[in-house]
Design an enzyme around this catalytic site. Structure first.
Site, PDB file in Angstrom:
ATOM      1  N   VAL A 120     -11.455 -22.731 -14.886  1.00 55.53           N
ATOM      2  CA  VAL A 120     -11.600 -22.994 -13.630  1.00 55.53           C
ATOM      3  C   VAL A 120     -12.388 -22.386 -12.750  1.00 55.53           C
ATOM      4  O   VAL A 120     -12.360 -20.981 -12.841  1.00 55.53           O
ATOM      5  CB  VAL A 120     -10.204 -23.673 -12.918  1.00 55.53           C
ATOM      6  CG1 VAL A 120      -9.498 -22.218 -12.453  1.00 55.53           C
ATOM      7  CG2 VAL A 120     -10.625 -24.456 -11.732  1.00 55.53           C
ATOM      8  N   ASP A 146     -13.333 -21.305  -9.351  1.00 54.16           N
ATOM      9  CA  ASP A 146     -12.640 -21.373  -8.087  1.00 54.16           C
ATOM     10  C   ASP A 146     -13.197 -20.076  -7.420  1.00 54.16           C
ATOM     11  O   ASP A 146     -12.314 -19.902  -6.218  1.00 54.16           O
ATOM     12  CB  ASP A 146     -11.100 -21.401  -8.353  1.00 54.16           C
ATOM     13  CG  ASP A 146     -10.429 -20.196  -9.208  1.00 54.16           C
ATOM     14  OD1 ASP A 146     -11.277 -19.334  -9.652  1.00 54.16           O
ATOM     15  OD2 ASP A 146      -9.403 -20.345  -9.274  1.00 54.16           O
ATOM     16  N   VAL A 186     -13.029 -16.780  -7.806  1.00 54.83           N
ATOM     17  CA  VAL A 186     -12.158 -15.544  -8.073  1.00 54.83           C
ATOM     18  C   VAL A 186     -11.922 -15.453  -9.764  1.00 54.83           C
ATOM     19  O   VAL A 186     -12.119 -16.414 -10.297  1.00 54.83           O
ATOM     20  CB  VAL A 186     -10.543 -15.686  -7.403  1.00 54.83           C
ATOM     21  CG1 VAL A 186     -10.843 -15.903  -5.836  1.00 54.83           C
ATOM     22  CG2 VAL A 186      -9.721 -16.691  -8.096  1.00 54.83           C
ATOM     23  N   ASP A 207     -10.900 -18.234 -16.888  1.00 49.26           N
ATOM     24  CA  ASP A 207      -9.508 -18.971 -16.823  1.00 49.26           C
ATOM     25  C   ASP A 207      -9.614 -20.562 -17.089  1.00 49.26           C
ATOM     26  O   ASP A 207      -8.492 -21.002 -17.003  1.00 49.26           O
ATOM     27  CB  ASP A 207      -8.689 -18.532 -15.740  1.00 49.26           C
ATOM     28  CG  ASP A 207      -9.394 -19.151 -14.402  1.00 49.26           C
ATOM     29  OD1 ASP A 207     -10.524 -19.517 -14.527  1.00 49.26           O
ATOM     30  OD2 ASP A 207      -8.788 -18.813 -13.290  1.00 49.26           O
ATOM     31  N   SER A 257       0.884  -1.111   0.026  1.00 54.74           N
ATOM     32  CA  SER A 257       0.228   0.120  -0.098  1.00 54.74           C
ATOM     33  C   SER A 257       0.702   1.337  -0.050  1.00 54.74           C
ATOM     34  O   SER A 257       1.634   1.337  -0.966  1.00 54.74           O
ATOM     35  CB  SER A 257      -1.108   0.122   1.212  1.00 54.74           C
ATOM     36  OG  SER A 257      -1.967   0.832   0.998  1.00 54.74           O
ATOM     37  N   ASP A 309     -15.623 -15.777 -13.257  1.00 51.81           N
ATOM     38  CA  ASP A 309     -14.878 -16.692 -12.451  1.00 51.81           C
ATOM     39  C   ASP A 309     -14.344 -17.744 -13.538  1.00 51.81           C
ATOM     40  O   ASP A 309     -12.927 -17.983 -13.389  1.00 51.81           O
ATOM     41  CB  ASP A 309     -15.860 -17.432 -11.621  1.00 51.81           C
ATOM     42  CG  ASP A 309     -14.781 -18.540 -10.847  1.00 51.81           C
ATOM     43  OD1 ASP A 309     -13.874 -18.742 -11.246  1.00 51.81           O
ATOM     44  OD2 ASP A 309     -15.673 -18.951  -9.686  1.00 51.81           O
ATOM     45  N   ASP A 343      -8.386  -5.999  -4.901  1.00 49.19           N
ATOM     46  CA  ASP A 343      -8.083  -4.871  -3.695  1.00 49.19           C
ATOM     47  C   ASP A 343      -9.303  -3.795  -3.772  1.00 49.19           C
ATOM     48  O   ASP A 343      -9.673  -3.174  -4.842  1.00 49.19           O
ATOM     49  CB  ASP A 343      -6.961  -4.230  -4.384  1.00 49.19           C
ATOM     50  CG  ASP A 343      -6.261  -3.242  -3.278  1.00 49.19           C
ATOM     51  OD1 ASP A 343      -6.965  -2.401  -2.711  1.00 49.19           O
ATOM     52  OD2 ASP A 343      -5.113  -3.055  -3.356  1.00 49.19           O
ATOM     53  N   HIS A 377      -6.510  -6.041  -0.496  1.00 51.51           N
ATOM     54  CA  HIS A 377      -5.730  -5.067  -0.020  1.00 51.51           C
ATOM     55  C   HIS A 377      -4.645  -5.501   0.839  1.00 51.51           C
ATOM     56  O   HIS A 377      -5.132  -5.743   1.995  1.00 51.51           O
ATOM     57  CB  HIS A 377      -6.398  -3.848   0.382  1.00 51.51           C
ATOM     58  CG  HIS A 377      -5.374  -2.509   0.510  1.00 51.51           C
ATOM     59  ND1 HIS A 377      -4.692  -2.166  -0.844  1.00 51.51           N
ATOM     60  CD2 HIS A 377      -4.735  -1.824   1.478  1.00 51.51           C
ATOM     61  CE1 HIS A 377      -3.962  -1.398  -0.551  1.00 51.51           C
ATOM     62  NE2 HIS A 377      -3.816  -1.146   0.794  1.00 51.51           N
TER      63      HIS A 377
END
Ligand SMILES: *[C@@H]1O[C@H](CO)[C@@H](O)[C@H](O)[C@H]1NC(C)=O
Ligand SMILES: *[C@@H]1O[C@H](CO)[C@@H](O)[C@H](O)[C@H]1NC(C)=O
Ligand SMILES: *[C@@H]1O[C@H](CO)[C@@H](O)[C@H](O)[C@H]1NC(C)=O
Length: 545
Positions: free
Chosen positions: A270, A272, A274, A268, A198, A265, A425, A465
């Site tokens: 997969v 997962d 995220v 990519d 940060s 999600d 973040d 973050h």
């Protein structure tokens, strides 16, 4: 001869002969180096045993603290800048039981120049690093505004303290901590590193620019690049809400972020939980208009107004003509809660009548720009707010020094920079760091320089973050990757991660070296050039993993 027996006895670890040479942990064992413009105030030193640190922001590095805590010689060097009426304290911890002959200087967060004794400092000391951090000469309460130390009186900023925060105290920290380490162990640290997240990441950038010789390697995490304009941009969500007089509920922002995450999600290859392929994430928010969600046990309809606010936040600050000023928030990132920039104040019936701005952003508007503690940012017109982006860079950009694309001196000295940014973040948008790194690469390319020879950048899917929620991968050992690069010439192609969880920690998916992106093909993970479509013929659900 002073009684150095206790330290000697503690130096039982193999290869730690330097620790054995460490002189006694007394203030008389240490001196103040020569730094033009400074004057020693005092030096104290005392042994601390079994120190376990304290929780500042729940940083994952707490996992590095060994159960018995850490034993160290706690050296505190206080000094002044004569005529500037400050008193700066540098804290250097010299581990006594287990010293790995490396020094790590730690950056701060928010308005703080350094963080003394919290998770990261204690975690690294526990691993055998000599560690140091500075208070920059002021005491900042993380949960208050900066008025008490930043404003001498309405209209008058404390400029010397701002210079300390921006860069001066960081260079002095480097000089003093190296000196104290050399006196303590009877030999210089073999390597010195910067470690900051940060504001600390911003400080790492500023050091690479202004004091390129200070550290062999710089680890800059979630860095606040282009800091003055970045901080101003953190007010944008509030500005948008005030302009439209629309204050969505946190439930709505959370729902929108989750909807984007769910939609993107799997890009990519997969599922997962995220998003990692932001380049492919083109979710049509409009499909969410009128959706009814449950909020505090009551139904709440996601209005068109809310969608417009969210779209404007993702687009980022623009001037009244619609020209982009800086990058916007990351699709899918959470914008509310701790450190959130789109918080609102709502009653129990879910009626929200105003926003709750991010304090550091309003501090910058009130204090750093207007020099008027009474100024109310909610009164800003669009013209005024837009003009501030130019003003803030003119007044403060060079001082903070965190947006310089030419790191030539740093590169020519053979130094290495490893940066990473959290893709989820909630406060510093990914777009800032990505924009900065792209600029560095473009500047290098013009001169035939390969950026990846000295500077690498990683984007960490799902991380927040300076941290990661339980179950989300975090680059816990980024410092070790930087060390391998600096000390053995092994440039990191991928960054390893650790997934923290209540049932223990495990290795997570590695992170790709930007601009490469993560991709799952036929059940195995690869990093590949972005732009391509993933082979998702073998797309699996999370529970199949
Ligand atoms: C280290 O010493 C300073 C100065 O005496 C003191 O303020 C600080 O609390 C000490 N740190 C620890 C961890 O004991
Ligand atoms: C994945 O499997 C497909 C189908 O068997 C194959 O055509 C492709 O080459 C494989 N990809 C990789 C990276 O092994
Ligand atoms: C794979 O993902 C791409 C991009 O989202 C999509 O266009 C395509 O239909 C997907 N293919 C399969 C087999 O799911």
């Amino acid at each position: 001869m002073r009684a150095s027996k206790n330290l000697l006895a503690a130096s039982i670890f193999a290869g730690q002969s330097l620790a054995a040479k460490m002189s006694a942990c007394f203030s008389e064992s240490f001196s103040f180096p020569t730094i033009l413009g400074t004057e020693l105030h005092s030096i104290t030193a005392s042994l601390v045993k079994g120190y376990k640190g304290f929780v500042a922001f729940g940083r994952p590095e707490a996992a590095l603290i060994e159960p018995g805590g850490v034993d160290f010689c706690n050296v505190t060097v206080s000094y002044k800048h004569p005529t500037h009426e400050d008193l700066v304290s540098v804290h250097v911890w010299l581990p006594t039981a287990k010293y790995n002959e490396r020094l790590v200087d730690l950056g701060g967060g928010g308005w703080a120049a350094g963080e003394v004794g919290a998770e990261v400092m204690t975690g690294l000391a526990s691993q055998g690093y000599a560690v140091a951090s500075t208070d920059g000469g002021y005491d900042h309460n993380h949960f208050g505004t900066a008025d008490p130390w930043l404003m001498k009186s309405p209209g008058n900023l404390d400029y010397p303290l701002i210079v300390n925060f921006a860069h001066r105290s960081l260079h002095e920290l480097a000089v003093i901590s190296k000196h104290i380490v050399a006196e303590g162990y009877g030999a210089k640290a073999k390597f010195a590193y910067w470690h900051g997240c940060s504001t600390g990441g911003r400080q790492g950038m500023a050091i690479a620019n202004k004091y390129p010789d200070d550290f062999d390697g710089i680890l800059a995490s979630c860095p606040g690049v282009d800091y003055p304009a970045l901080v101003l941009s953190l007010y944008w969500p509030q500005f948008v809400m005030n302009q439209r007089k629309v204050y969505p509920h946190a439930c709505e922002f959370e729902f929108l972020a989750q909807a984007v995450t769910k939609a993107c999600d799997g890009l990519d290859g997969v599922i997962d939980g995220v998003v990692s392929r932001l380049d492919l994430c083109h979710f049509d928010l409009q499909t969410l208009a009128g959706k009814v969600i449950e909020c505090n046990g009551k139904p709440l309809q996601v209005s068109q107004d809310t969608l417009e606010v969210y779209k404007a936040i993702l687009k980022g600050p623009v001037d009244p003509q619609g020209n982009e000023l800086v990058g916007g928030a990351t699709p899918g990132a959470n914008l509310v809660g701790f450190l959130g920039i789109a918080n609102t104040v709502c009653d129990e019936d879910n009626n929200c009548a105003r926003g709750r701005p991010f304090t550091i952003a309003t501090d910058w508007i009130r204090l750093m720009l207007k020099k008027d503690p009474q100024f109310d940012p909610a009164k800003l017109t669009h013209e005024e707010y837009a003009r501030m982006f130019r003003d803030v860079r003119q007044e403060w950009g060079h001082l903070f020094g965190s947006n310089e694309p030419d790191l030539g001196r740093f590169r020519m000295l053979g130094k290495k920079m490893l940066a990473w940014h959290a893709m989820n973040d909630q406060v510093i948008p990914l777009s800032h760091m990505r924009g900065h790194f792209d600029k560095v690469r473009a500047a290098d390319e013009l001169r035939g320089i390969t950026t990846s020879d000295y500077y690498r950048y990683f984007e960490v899917p799902g991380a927040s973050h300076c941290g990661a929620a339980d179950g989300v991968a975090y680059p816990m050992h980024a410092l070790e990757a930087l060390r391998s690069w600096v000390e053995e010439g092994i440039a990191p192609e991928e960054l390893s991660t650790v997934v923290l969880g209540s049932e223990g920690n495990r290795a997570g998916t590695p992170i790709c070296d930007y601009p490469k992106v993560a991709n799952w093909e036929n059940g195995s993970f690869t990093c590949r050039e972005s732009g391509g479509q993933p082979d998702n013929s073998s797309k699996r659900q999370k529970d199949e993993l």
